[in-house]
Write an enzyme that holds these catalytic residues in place. Structure first.
Site, PDB file in Angstrom:
ATOM      1  N   ASP A 141       0.850  -1.193   0.000  1.00 12.61           N
ATOM      2  CA  ASP A 141       0.000   0.000   0.000  1.00 12.61           C
ATOM      3  C   ASP A 141       0.891   1.251   0.000  1.00 12.61           C
ATOM      4  O   ASP A 141       1.851   1.336   0.780  1.00 12.61           O
ATOM      5  CB  ASP A 141      -0.862  -0.062   1.283  1.00 12.61           C
ATOM      6  CG  ASP A 141      -2.009   0.906   1.266  1.00 12.61           C
ATOM      7  OD1 ASP A 141      -2.443   1.318   0.174  1.00 12.61           O
ATOM      8  OD2 ASP A 141      -2.493   1.249   2.370  1.00 12.61           O
TER       9      ASP A 141
ATOM     10  N   GLY B 270      -7.566   8.188   7.631  1.00 11.18           N
ATOM     11  CA  GLY B 270      -7.726   8.458   9.055  1.00 11.18           C
ATOM     12  C   GLY B 270      -9.171   8.619   9.493  1.00 11.18           C
ATOM     13  O   GLY B 270     -10.108   8.329   8.743  1.00 11.18           O
TER      14      GLY B 270
ATOM     15  N   HIS C  35      -9.334   5.032  -1.796  1.00 12.48           N
ATOM     16  CA  HIS C  35      -8.548   5.124  -0.556  1.00 12.48           C
ATOM     17  C   HIS C  35      -9.362   5.915   0.461  1.00 12.48           C
ATOM     18  O   HIS C  35     -10.296   6.613   0.119  1.00 12.48           O
ATOM     19  CB  HIS C  35      -7.218   5.846  -0.829  1.00 12.48           C
ATOM     20  CG  HIS C  35      -6.215   4.963  -1.482  1.00 12.48           C
ATOM     21  ND1 HIS C  35      -5.143   4.446  -0.806  1.00 12.48           N
ATOM     22  CD2 HIS C  35      -6.150   4.472  -2.736  1.00 12.48           C
ATOM     23  CE1 HIS C  35      -4.451   3.680  -1.623  1.00 12.48           C
ATOM     24  NE2 HIS C  35      -5.037   3.668  -2.812  1.00 12.48           N
ATOM     25  N   GLY C  36      -8.975   5.790   1.706  1.00  9.92           N
ATOM     26  CA  GLY C  36      -9.657   6.554   2.756  1.00  9.92           C
ATOM     27  C   GLY C  36     -11.129   6.201   2.832  1.00  9.92           C
ATOM     28  O   GLY C  36     -11.984   7.074   2.976  1.00  9.92           O
TER      29      GLY C  36
ATOM     30  N   SER D 175     -12.787   4.190   5.022  1.00 11.72           N
ATOM     31  CA  SER D 175     -13.389   3.756   6.296  1.00 11.72           C
ATOM     32  C   SER D 175     -14.623   4.578   6.626  1.00 11.72           C
ATOM     33  O   SER D 175     -14.692   5.772   6.318  1.00 11.72           O
ATOM     34  CB  SER D 175     -12.366   3.894   7.436  1.00 11.72           C
ATOM     35  OG  SER D 175     -11.501   2.783   7.437  1.00 11.72           O
TER      36      SER D 175
ATOM     37  N   ASP E   2      -8.440   0.725   6.685  1.00 10.35           N
ATOM     38  CA  ASP E   2      -7.471   0.573   7.768  1.00 10.35           C
ATOM     39  C   ASP E   2      -8.052   1.146   9.069  1.00 10.35           C
ATOM     40  O   ASP E   2      -8.140   0.468  10.097  1.00 10.35           O
ATOM     41  CB  ASP E   2      -6.148   1.285   7.402  1.00 10.35           C
ATOM     42  CG  ASP E   2      -5.043   0.957   8.386  1.00 10.35           C
ATOM     43  OD1 ASP E   2      -5.299   0.234   9.369  1.00 10.35           O
ATOM     44  OD2 ASP E   2      -3.906   1.432   8.204  1.00 10.35           O
ATOM     45  N   THR E   3      -8.487   2.393   9.011  1.00 11.68           N
ATOM     46  CA  THR E   3      -8.962   3.080  10.221  1.00 11.68           C
ATOM     47  C   THR E   3     -10.055   2.298  10.959  1.00 11.68           C
ATOM     48  O   THR E   3     -10.011   2.184  12.195  1.00 11.68           O
ATOM     49  CB  THR E   3      -9.468   4.492   9.842  1.00 11.68           C
ATOM     50  OG1 THR E   3      -8.356   5.217   9.311  1.00 11.68           O
ATOM     51  CG2 THR E   3     -10.040   5.229  11.032  1.00 11.68           C
TER      52      THR E   3
HETATM   53  P1  13P Z   1      -8.818   4.641   5.931  1.00 13.26           P
HETATM   54  O1  13P Z   1      -7.902   5.489   6.760  1.00 13.26           O
HETATM   55  O2  13P Z   1     -10.066   5.376   5.589  1.00 13.26           O
HETATM   56  O3  13P Z   1      -9.076   3.327   6.525  1.00 13.26           O
HETATM   57  O4  13P Z   1      -8.071   4.395   4.517  1.00 13.26           O
HETATM   58  C1  13P Z   1      -7.089   3.409   4.417  1.00 13.26           C
HETATM   59  C2  13P Z   1      -6.357   3.505   3.130  1.00 13.26           C
HETATM   60  O5  13P Z   1      -6.692   4.212   2.213  1.00 13.26           O
HETATM   61  C3  13P Z   1      -5.158   2.644   2.999  1.00 13.26           C
HETATM   62  O6  13P Z   1      -4.497   2.864   1.800  1.00 13.26           O
HETATM   63  O1  G3H Z   2      -2.698   4.643   3.814  1.00 13.28           O
HETATM   64  C1  G3H Z   2      -2.532   4.613   4.998  1.00 13.28           C
HETATM   65  C2  G3H Z   2      -2.758   3.351   5.732  1.00 13.28           C
HETATM   66  O2  G3H Z   2      -3.764   3.559   6.676  1.00 13.28           O
HETATM   67  C3  G3H Z   2      -1.483   2.862   6.349  1.00 13.28           C
HETATM   68  O3  G3H Z   2      -1.057   3.723   7.339  1.00 13.28           O
HETATM   69  O4  G3H Z   2       1.399   4.113   7.063  1.00 13.28           O
HETATM   70  O5  G3H Z   2       0.292   4.268   9.314  1.00 13.28           O
HETATM   71  O6  G3H Z   2       0.614   2.047   8.200  1.00 13.28           O
HETATM   72  P1  G3H Z   2       0.404   3.530   8.013  1.00 13.28           P
HETATM   73 ZN    ZN Z   3      -4.551   4.865   1.137  1.00 12.04          ZN
END
Ligand code: 13P
Ligand code: G3H
Ligand code: ZN
Length: 314
Positions: free
Chosen positions: A82, A181, A210-211, A213, A255-256
């Protein structure tokens, strides 16, 4: 089954009109929670590791863990880098057997982004590794952002068409108003659906959000009950996620929501059982919380029962 490529998973999603979750991992419990949910839902899954996750856990541990799961499970799994920014890390991932990677050169000019991405595609495709790239900046668009500012932040669909033709990437992440985030929007959650629609029509390839969540209210409430202080957190509403999938998003990055679920479960154990110090009694519930979140996401994304059959390696 051995690991499958990101392209295999995302091309099928593009044809089928659904999305597959790309879930970020940093440790074994998060990973196992995701895999258990994918197995139960019979869903393909993309396991994402950021450069900092690799630094934290070690590439050997991450790769061994994901390949082990792939060997003993029947659902297709792709291992994805990623936000790859460092060419050395990208090369290392290819060498260790990643099947998908993202080159994030979105901070550069369009021409430089094209050059950098082409270089990565050339190496990655030689090793049958799929490539995702990004256009635009991951940043919210507030109501008061002018048209000019919006154009500077978000994807330009014509640029996207040129970018895809020039680079021969397998998937594209267009910026349409999401950000990473837990604090994605100050006011209304606003995404540029029109821009997404145009980008899909002009590129036709699998698109990535992306992003993505949702920062669920129930998890925030529970986290606050057990001592978390994250006021103002706000994610992408589930209705928006369903809409972007209809408009051509095939990979949803999460991720978040995993971080929130995992740590909230840990907070709960500590609050209710302060005498507890067995890591399994603390991380076990956190692993279950990941499983719950991922199962729900798979239903929203429409990837349940989209796993395909292949021989087990066992
Ligand atoms: P979130 O922070 O919205 O979970 O996005 C994660 C992401 O885009 C990882 O590449
Ligand atoms: O894109 C961001 C993901 O949430 C990964 O975040 O670099 O803190 O592991 P990180
Ligand atoms: Zn991302």
């Amino acid at each position: 089954m051995s690991l499958v490529t990101g392209k295999e998973i995302l091309d099928a999603a593009n044809v089928g009109g659904y999305a597959v979750g790309a879930f970020n991992i940093n440790n074994m419990e998060i990973f196992q929670g995701i895999i258990r949910a994918a197995e139960e839902k019979n869903s393909p899954v993309i396991i994402a590791t950021s450069e900092s996750a690799i630094k934290y856990a070690g590439i050997n541990y991450l790769v061994s863990m994901v390949k082990t799961a792939a060997n003993i499970t029947s659902v297709p799994i792709a291992l994805h880098l990623d936000h790859g920014k460092n060419f050395e890390v990208i090369q290392k991932c290819i060498k260790y057997g990643y099947t998908s990677l993202m080159i994030d050169a979105s901070h550069l000019s369009l021409d430089e982004n094209i050059e950098e991405t082409k270089k990565v595609v050339k190496t990655a495709h030689t090793h049958n590794v799929s490539v995702e790239a990004e256009l635009g900046r991951l940043q919210g668009i507030e109501d008061n952002v002018s048209v000019l500012e919006r154009d500077a932040i978000l994807v330009n669909p014509q640029d996207a068409k040129l970018f895809v033709e020039e680079t021969e990437i397998d998937s594209l992440a267009p910026a349409i108003g999401t950000s990473h985030g837990a604090f994605k929007f100050k006011g209304e959650a606003e995404l540029d659906f029109e821009r997404l629609d145009e980008t899909k029509n002009l590129t036709k390839i699998p698109l990535v959000l992306h992003g993505a969540s949702s920062v669920p209210e129930n998890i925030l409430k529970k986290a606050a009950k057990y001592g978390a202080k994250i006021p103002g957190a706000k994610g992408v509403p589930t209705e928006h996620i369903k809409k972007v999938i209809k408009l051509g998003i095939n990979k949803i990055n999460i991720d978040t929501d995993l971080r929130l679920a995992f740590t909230t479960a840990i907070r709960e154990v500590f609050a209710n059982s302060p005498e507890q110090f067995d890591p399994r009694k603390i991380l076990g519930p956190a692993r279950n919380a990941i499983y719950d979140v991922v199962k729900e996401k798979i239903d929203i994304l429409g990837s349940a029962d989209k796993a395909w059959e292949e021989e087990l390696v066992l």
